[in-house]
Write a protein that holds these residues in place. Structure first.
Motif, PDB file in Angstrom:
ATOM      1  N   ARG A   1      41.789  51.152  31.360  1.00 46.50           N
ATOM      2  CA  ARG A   1      42.830  51.830  32.144  1.00 46.50           C
ATOM      3  C   ARG A   1      43.806  50.809  32.730  1.00 46.50           C
ATOM      4  N   GLU A   2      45.006  51.239  32.945  1.00 47.16           N
ATOM      5  CA  GLU A   2      45.997  50.417  33.655  1.00 47.16           C
ATOM      6  C   GLU A   2      45.463  50.140  35.060  1.00 47.16           C
ATOM      7  N   GLY A   3      45.404  48.877  35.448  1.00 48.88           N
ATOM      8  CA  GLY A   3      44.943  48.513  36.781  1.00 48.88           C
ATOM      9  C   GLY A   3      43.431  48.366  36.907  1.00 48.88           C
ATOM     10  N   GLU A   4      42.702  48.530  35.810  1.00 51.76           N
ATOM     11  CA  GLU A   4      41.248  48.362  35.854  1.00 51.76           C
ATOM     12  C   GLU A   4      40.909  46.873  35.913  1.00 51.76           C
ATOM     13  N   VAL A   5      39.932  46.521  36.704  1.00 51.00           N
ATOM     14  CA  VAL A   5      39.506  45.123  36.815  1.00 51.00           C
ATOM     15  C   VAL A   5      38.691  44.771  35.576  1.00 51.00           C
ATOM     16  N   LEU A   6      39.166  43.753  34.844  1.00 52.24           N
ATOM     17  CA  LEU A   6      38.502  43.317  33.617  1.00 52.24           C
ATOM     18  C   LEU A   6      37.470  42.230  33.860  1.00 52.24           C
ATOM     19  N   GLU A   7      37.793  41.340  34.781  1.00 50.72           N
ATOM     20  CA  GLU A   7      36.930  40.187  34.987  1.00 50.72           C
ATOM     21  C   GLU A   7      36.952  39.788  36.456  1.00 50.72           C
ATOM     22  N   ASP A   8      35.784  39.410  36.945  1.00 52.58           N
ATOM     23  CA  ASP A   8      35.642  38.933  38.312  1.00 52.58           C
ATOM     24  C   ASP A   8      35.561  37.407  38.236  1.00 52.58           C
ATOM     25  N   LEU A   9      36.642  36.729  38.585  1.00 54.27           N
ATOM     26  CA  LEU A   9      36.691  35.273  38.461  1.00 54.27           C
ATOM     27  C   LEU A   9      36.001  34.572  39.634  1.00 54.27           C
ATOM     28  N   ARG A  10      36.032  35.200  40.773  1.00 53.48           N
ATOM     29  CA  ARG A  10      35.290  34.705  41.941  1.00 53.48           C
ATOM     30  C   ARG A  10      34.845  35.927  42.727  1.00 53.48           C
ATOM     31  N   ARG A  11      33.550  36.057  42.894  1.00 52.46           N
ATOM     32  CA  ARG A  11      32.980  37.238  43.537  1.00 52.46           C
ATOM     33  C   ARG A  11      33.419  37.322  45.000  1.00 52.46           C
ATOM     34  N   GLY A  12      33.735  38.526  45.405  1.00 52.06           N
ATOM     35  CA  GLY A  12      34.054  38.789  46.802  1.00 52.06           C
ATOM     36  C   GLY A  12      32.821  39.305  47.518  1.00 52.06           C
ATOM     37  N   TYR A  13      32.843  39.227  48.842  1.00 50.78           N
ATOM     38  CA  TYR A  13      31.693  39.648  49.642  1.00 50.78           C
ATOM     39  C   TYR A  13      32.136  40.411  50.870  1.00 50.78           C
TER      40      TYR A  13
ATOM     41  N   LEU B   1      30.576  41.874  54.725  1.00 50.93           N
ATOM     42  CA  LEU B   1      29.544  41.853  55.770  1.00 50.93           C
ATOM     43  C   LEU B   1      29.620  43.222  56.416  1.00 50.93           C
ATOM     44  N   GLY B   2      28.736  44.116  56.005  1.00 55.94           N
ATOM     45  CA  GLY B   2      28.846  45.507  56.439  1.00 55.94           C
ATOM     46  C   GLY B   2      30.121  46.082  55.855  1.00 55.94           C
ATOM     47  N   GLU B   3      30.998  46.545  56.705  1.00 55.84           N
ATOM     48  CA  GLU B   3      32.297  47.076  56.262  1.00 55.84           C
ATOM     49  C   GLU B   3      33.392  46.011  56.274  1.00 55.84           C
ATOM     50  N   ARG B   4      33.080  44.871  56.826  1.00 56.41           N
ATOM     51  CA  ARG B   4      34.067  43.799  56.982  1.00 56.41           C
ATOM     52  C   ARG B   4      34.133  42.949  55.718  1.00 56.41           C
ATOM     53  N   LEU B   5      35.326  42.720  55.223  1.00 56.34           N
ATOM     54  CA  LEU B   5      35.522  41.896  54.034  1.00 56.34           C
ATOM     55  C   LEU B   5      35.479  40.426  54.437  1.00 56.34           C
ATOM     56  N   LEU B   6      34.507  39.693  53.879  1.00 61.04           N
ATOM     57  CA  LEU B   6      34.424  38.255  54.133  1.00 61.04           C
ATOM     58  C   LEU B   6      35.398  37.503  53.243  1.00 61.04           C
ATOM     59  N   ARG B   7      35.451  37.942  51.983  1.00 59.28           N
ATOM     60  CA  ARG B   7      36.305  37.261  51.016  1.00 59.28           C
ATOM     61  C   ARG B   7      36.616  38.250  49.903  1.00 59.28           C
ATOM     62  N   PRO B   8      37.901  38.341  49.487  1.00 60.44           N
ATOM     63  CA  PRO B   8      38.230  39.265  48.388  1.00 60.44           C
ATOM     64  C   PRO B   8      37.791  38.680  47.039  1.00 60.44           C
ATOM     65  N   SER B   9      37.557  39.570  46.101  1.00 66.00           N
ATOM     66  CA  SER B   9      37.247  39.132  44.743  1.00 66.00           C
ATOM     67  C   SER B   9      38.533  38.676  44.066  1.00 66.00           C
ATOM     68  N   MET B  10      38.459  37.547  43.360  1.00 67.17           N
ATOM     69  CA  MET B  10      39.599  37.093  42.552  1.00 67.17           C
ATOM     70  C   MET B  10      39.380  37.695  41.159  1.00 67.17           C
ATOM     71  N   VAL B  11      40.335  38.521  40.715  1.00 63.94           N
ATOM     72  CA  VAL B  11      40.109  39.319  39.506  1.00 63.94           C
ATOM     73  C   VAL B  11      41.257  39.215  38.516  1.00 63.94           C
ATOM     74  N   LYS B  12      40.919  39.572  37.276  1.00 63.40           N
ATOM     75  CA  LYS B  12      41.896  39.741  36.208  1.00 63.40           C
ATOM     76  C   LYS B  12      41.996  41.250  35.969  1.00 63.40           C
ATOM     77  N   VAL B  13      43.219  41.763  35.889  1.00 63.46           N
ATOM     78  CA  VAL B  13      43.471  43.195  35.833  1.00 63.46           C
ATOM     79  C   VAL B  13      44.069  43.581  34.489  1.00 63.46           C
ATOM     80  N   ALA B  14      43.682  44.755  33.991  1.00 60.94           N
ATOM     81  CA  ALA B  14      44.192  45.265  32.717  1.00 60.94           C
ATOM     82  C   ALA B  14      45.603  45.796  32.882  1.00 60.94           C
ATOM     83  N   THR B  15      46.406  45.571  31.856  1.00 67.70           N
ATOM     84  CA  THR B  15      47.749  46.140  31.805  1.00 67.70           C
ATOM     85  C   THR B  15      47.935  46.738  30.423  1.00 67.70           C
ATOM     86  N   ARG B  16      48.796  47.718  30.302  1.00 66.23           N
ATOM     87  CA  ARG B  16      49.009  48.389  29.008  1.00 66.23           C
ATOM     88  C   ARG B  16      50.415  48.158  28.485  1.00 66.23           C
ATOM     89  N   GLY B  17      51.244  47.577  29.268  1.00 69.69           N
ATOM     90  CA  GLY B  17      52.629  47.476  28.835  1.00 69.69           C
ATOM     91  C   GLY B  17      53.142  46.133  28.797  1.00 69.69           C
TER      92      GLY B  17
END
Length: 174
Positions: A144-156, A158-174
């Protein structure tokens, strides 16, 4: 007649004393009620202050815990890279190193689990800028457009609090 006059004066004096006593009694009751009201308000203010202090202390502790755990994440990344490199080779001399790295990795993950730190699920989900950091795009007719293809660095989290976002590669169709 003199006795009557004295009795009348005594009666007048006692009648005068009753309203004065009643007025003083009413004033004392009002004073008591006001003091009780002030005491209740003071107790409520103190209770609110104590709750606010507890909440602020808890929030400060959570902030420092999140900061400290966030500083451990790059170390975990390095351990995972070292473990992946050690697993990529079948060199018998590295078997004890692999076992040591696996043990360290397991202890790290257990520590994070005990502290309610969980990885952010990324691959296969839709890109969410609140939890993902897009660092690349890739054309894909299978995703799908905008689907995450690969997680280059895992995010974490702590409960509901984001410690670190995932660094990702995203699918595009165009």
């Amino acid at each position: 007649m003199n006795d009557t006059h004295v009795d009348t004066a005594a009666d007048i004096a006692s009648e005068d004393a009753r309203p004065v006593e009643a007025t003083e009694l009413d004033a004392l009751r009002r004073e008591r009620d006001e003091a009780a009201d002030r005491l209740l308000r003071l107790q409520a203010e103190f209770d609110n202050y104590r709750k606010r202090q507890d909440r602020e202390r808890r929030e400060l502790g959570d902030h420092f815990a999140a900061e400290l755990l966030g500083e451990f994440l790059p170390v975990l990344d390095d351990v995972e890279r070292a473990l992946a490199a050690a697993m990529a080779t079948a060199e018998p001399a590295l078997a004890s190193h692999r076992q040591g790295l696996q043990l360290i990795h397991k202890q790290f993950l257990e520590l994070l689990r005990k502290r309610q730190v969980a990885p952010v699920d990324a691959v296969g989900t839709d890109f969410d800028p609140n939890v993902h950091q897009a660092v690349g795009q890739e054309f894909s007719a299978d995703h799908r457009e905008g689907e995450v293809l690969e997680d280059l660095r895992r995010g974490y989290r702590l409960g509901e609090r984001l410690l670190r976002p995932s660094m990702v590669k995203v699918a595009t169709r165009g």
